[in-house]
Write an enzyme that holds these catalytic residues in place. Structure first.
Site, mmCIF file in Angstrom:
data_model
loop_
_atom_site.group_PDB
_atom_site.id
_atom_site.type_symbol
_atom_site.label_atom_id
_atom_site.label_comp_id
_atom_site.label_asym_id
_atom_site.label_seq_id
_atom_site.Cartn_x
_atom_site.Cartn_y
_atom_site.Cartn_z
ATOM 1 N N LYS A 13 -11.512 -4.199 -9.649
ATOM 2 C CA LYS A 13 -10.816 -3.688 -8.457
ATOM 3 C C LYS A 13 -9.310 -3.641 -8.725
ATOM 4 O O LYS A 13 -8.527 -4.439 -8.197
ATOM 5 C CB LYS A 13 -11.149 -4.530 -7.216
ATOM 6 C CG LYS A 13 -10.850 -3.768 -5.923
ATOM 7 C CD LYS A 13 -11.562 -4.364 -4.751
ATOM 8 C CE LYS A 13 -11.140 -3.752 -3.430
ATOM 9 N NZ LYS A 13 -11.277 -2.301 -3.330
ATOM 10 N N ARG A 41 10.029 -4.448 -19.345
ATOM 11 C CA ARG A 41 8.967 -3.455 -19.531
ATOM 12 C C ARG A 41 8.530 -3.366 -20.996
ATOM 13 O O ARG A 41 9.295 -2.963 -21.869
ATOM 14 C CB ARG A 41 9.449 -2.086 -19.042
ATOM 15 C CG ARG A 41 8.323 -1.071 -18.931
ATOM 16 C CD ARG A 41 8.810 0.252 -18.353
ATOM 17 N NE ARG A 41 7.699 1.160 -18.135
ATOM 18 C CZ ARG A 41 7.118 1.868 -19.100
ATOM 19 N NH1 ARG A 41 7.547 1.770 -20.333
ATOM 20 N NH2 ARG A 41 6.101 2.658 -18.818
ATOM 21 N N ARG A 96 -15.254 -11.862 -6.462
ATOM 22 C CA ARG A 96 -14.959 -10.604 -7.154
ATOM 23 C C ARG A 96 -13.522 -10.601 -7.683
ATOM 24 O O ARG A 96 -13.248 -10.088 -8.774
ATOM 25 C CB ARG A 96 -15.197 -9.399 -6.236
ATOM 26 C CG ARG A 96 -15.083 -8.074 -6.984
ATOM 27 C CD ARG A 96 -15.492 -6.882 -6.151
ATOM 28 N NE ARG A 96 -14.624 -6.711 -5.000
ATOM 29 C CZ ARG A 96 -14.831 -5.828 -4.021
ATOM 30 N NH1 ARG A 96 -15.902 -5.044 -4.058
ATOM 31 N NH2 ARG A 96 -13.997 -5.736 -3.012
ATOM 32 N N GLU A 125 -19.455 7.133 -6.210
ATOM 33 C CA GLU A 125 -19.016 6.377 -5.032
ATOM 34 C C GLU A 125 -17.866 7.137 -4.408
ATOM 35 O O GLU A 125 -17.400 8.136 -4.955
ATOM 36 C CB GLU A 125 -18.576 4.959 -5.423
ATOM 37 C CG GLU A 125 -17.369 4.937 -6.349
ATOM 38 C CD GLU A 125 -16.889 3.544 -6.711
ATOM 39 O OE1 GLU A 125 -17.124 2.597 -5.921
ATOM 40 O OE2 GLU A 125 -16.267 3.402 -7.773
ATOM 41 N N LEU A 181 -17.596 0.435 -8.301
ATOM 42 C CA LEU A 181 -17.229 -0.911 -7.858
ATOM 43 C C LEU A 181 -18.422 -1.529 -7.128
ATOM 44 O O LEU A 181 -19.052 -0.863 -6.298
ATOM 45 C CB LEU A 181 -16.036 -0.833 -6.897
ATOM 46 C CG LEU A 181 -15.522 -2.186 -6.417
ATOM 47 C CD1 LEU A 181 -14.759 -2.897 -7.543
ATOM 48 C CD2 LEU A 181 -14.624 -2.034 -5.196
ATOM 49 N N TYR A 232 -6.728 -6.253 -6.631
ATOM 50 C CA TYR A 232 -6.580 -6.546 -5.211
ATOM 51 C C TYR A 232 -7.932 -6.734 -4.556
ATOM 52 O O TYR A 232 -8.975 -6.446 -5.151
ATOM 53 C CB TYR A 232 -5.796 -5.437 -4.507
ATOM 54 C CG TYR A 232 -6.583 -4.159 -4.263
ATOM 55 C CD1 TYR A 232 -6.956 -3.328 -5.309
ATOM 56 C CD2 TYR A 232 -6.974 -3.790 -2.975
ATOM 57 C CE1 TYR A 232 -7.671 -2.163 -5.076
ATOM 58 C CE2 TYR A 232 -7.692 -2.626 -2.735
ATOM 59 C CZ TYR A 232 -8.034 -1.814 -3.795
ATOM 60 O OH TYR A 232 -8.755 -0.677 -3.569
HETATM 61 N N1 PDD Z 1 -11.938 -0.189 -0.962
HETATM 62 N N2 PDD Z 1 -15.546 1.624 -4.066
HETATM 63 C C1 PDD Z 1 -14.206 1.754 -4.107
HETATM 64 C C2 PDD Z 1 -13.608 2.663 -5.122
HETATM 65 C C3 PDD Z 1 -13.412 1.022 -3.206
HETATM 66 O O1 PDD Z 1 -12.082 1.136 -3.252
HETATM 67 C C4 PDD Z 1 -14.011 0.181 -2.239
HETATM 68 C C5 PDD Z 1 -13.225 -0.632 -1.263
HETATM 69 C C6 PDD Z 1 -15.430 0.091 -2.234
HETATM 70 C C7 PDD Z 1 -16.164 -0.802 -1.271
HETATM 71 O O2 PDD Z 1 -15.947 -2.155 -1.578
HETATM 72 P P1 PDD Z 1 -16.003 -3.282 -0.427
HETATM 73 O O3 PDD Z 1 -17.300 -3.128 0.244
HETATM 74 O O4 PDD Z 1 -15.886 -4.554 -1.191
HETATM 75 O O5 PDD Z 1 -14.841 -3.020 0.503
HETATM 76 C C8 PDD Z 1 -16.144 0.814 -3.176
HETATM 77 C C9 PDD Z 1 -11.077 -0.982 -0.119
HETATM 78 C C10 PDD Z 1 -11.628 -1.218 1.234
HETATM 79 C C11 PDD Z 1 -9.707 -0.351 -0.084
HETATM 80 O O6 PDD Z 1 -9.233 -0.021 -1.154
HETATM 81 O O7 PDD Z 1 -9.113 -0.209 0.985
#
Ligand code: PDD
Length: 286
Positions: free
Chosen positions: A148, A100, A52, A181, A206, A33
């Protein structure tokens, strides 16, 4: 105005927007996503988010559900149909619907869902005035968090734990005590001598799009920056700490595991990054 979602070729009211029970996203979290910020009628950093997405799909051998050009049109359409000027657009691609079975099905068509929602721009702005609190939790995710993926159960549990502790984010910490993170954000500090520090994104975290654009902002403002590991202890002693994501931008952190950072107020470097962000980011009219 009813909220409208895009599901596999159709624009539907949320109530009617459903996916098949054998969608592999539902069965195996076999999907990826993206979330883009929408600000002042623009989709922010859409190109980087689509780049990405392309990488995440390739790493998992999932085909694009529609062409990149078509996806851009769908994102704009969903943002427009929901009247979103400030908010978020969320898009998810799964390997598709199949009986499945763990192994990849043959001839499956990837599923695509796009939703958008309004967010009051004052909500995050207000939060940035006070800053957020974080807890730390041991890293317990798989190694490929550079993808992601929609498989976010450790993040869900970590963020729930943060909430129960009266905090807004949880930082994953590796076996060496180094910050990785947040559950849904990247982690940063500003050292006592004013150097911005964030963990390298080659693997283990990420590569946040907000993080990448903040590097552009840092260059533009002529700030000092180091990409290196930092420990929880160093973060607690830092002049500033903050998180970055499409949903929060640069958001000050004023407390880590109950320990106040500096004077407990949002840091000036963080706020200057926050302020300069929109001008530096790439903006696509929605
Ligand atoms: N999350 N690290 C993780 C584990 C994340 O889920 C996200 C973003 C980031 C930051 O990535 P970006 O700057 O591209 O948003 C880092 C999104 C916002 C979410 O799951 O809602």
């Amino acid at each position: 105005m009813p909220r409208i979602a895009y599901v596999n070729g159709r624009y539907l009211p949320h109530r009617e927007a459903t996916v098949h029970i054998e969608d592999r996203g539902y069965q195996f979290a076999d999907g990826v996503y993206e979330v883009c910020e929408v600000a002042r009628g623009y989709i922010v950093d859409m190109r980087r988010h689509l780049d990405r997405l392309n990488r995440s799909l390739a790493e998992l051998s999932i085909d694009w559900p529609v062409s990149r050009a078509a996806l851009e049109i769908i994102l704009r359409e969903v943002v427009g149909r929901n009247g979103v000027k400030n908010g978020l657009v969320y898009f998810q691609v799964t390997r598709g619907v199949a009986g499945r079975d763990f192994v990849f099905p043959s001839n499956v068509k990837p599923s695509l869902v796009v939703t958008a929602k309004k967010v009051d721009p004052n909500f995050q702005a207000k939060r940035a005035e006070t800053g957020i609190k974080v807890i730390t939790v041991p890293e317990n995710r798989w190694e490929r968090v550079d993808i992601k993926s929609v498989g976010l159960l450790p993040n869900v549990l970590a963020k729930q734990k943060a909430k129960e502790a009266g905090c807004q984010e949880a930082w994953f910490v590796d076996a060496e005590g180094m910050v990785k993170e947040g559950g849904s954000s990247n982690a940063w500090i500003v050292t006592r001598d004013g150097v911005l520090v964030t963990r390298p994104a080659e693997h283990g975290i990420l590569r946040g799009i907000t993080r990448t654009t903040l590097l552009d902002v840092i260059g533009k403002l002529g700030l000092r920056f180091e990409e290196r590991h930092f420990s929880v202890e160093e973060a607690k002693e830092a002049r500033e700490a903050f998180v970055s994501s499409a949903t929060t931008l640069a958001m000050p952190v004023v407390e880590i595991d109950g320990r106040t950072i500096a004077n407990g107020q949002p840091g000036s470097v963080t706020l200057s990054l926050r302020e300069a962000f929109f001008d530096v980011a790439e903006k696509s009219p929605a």
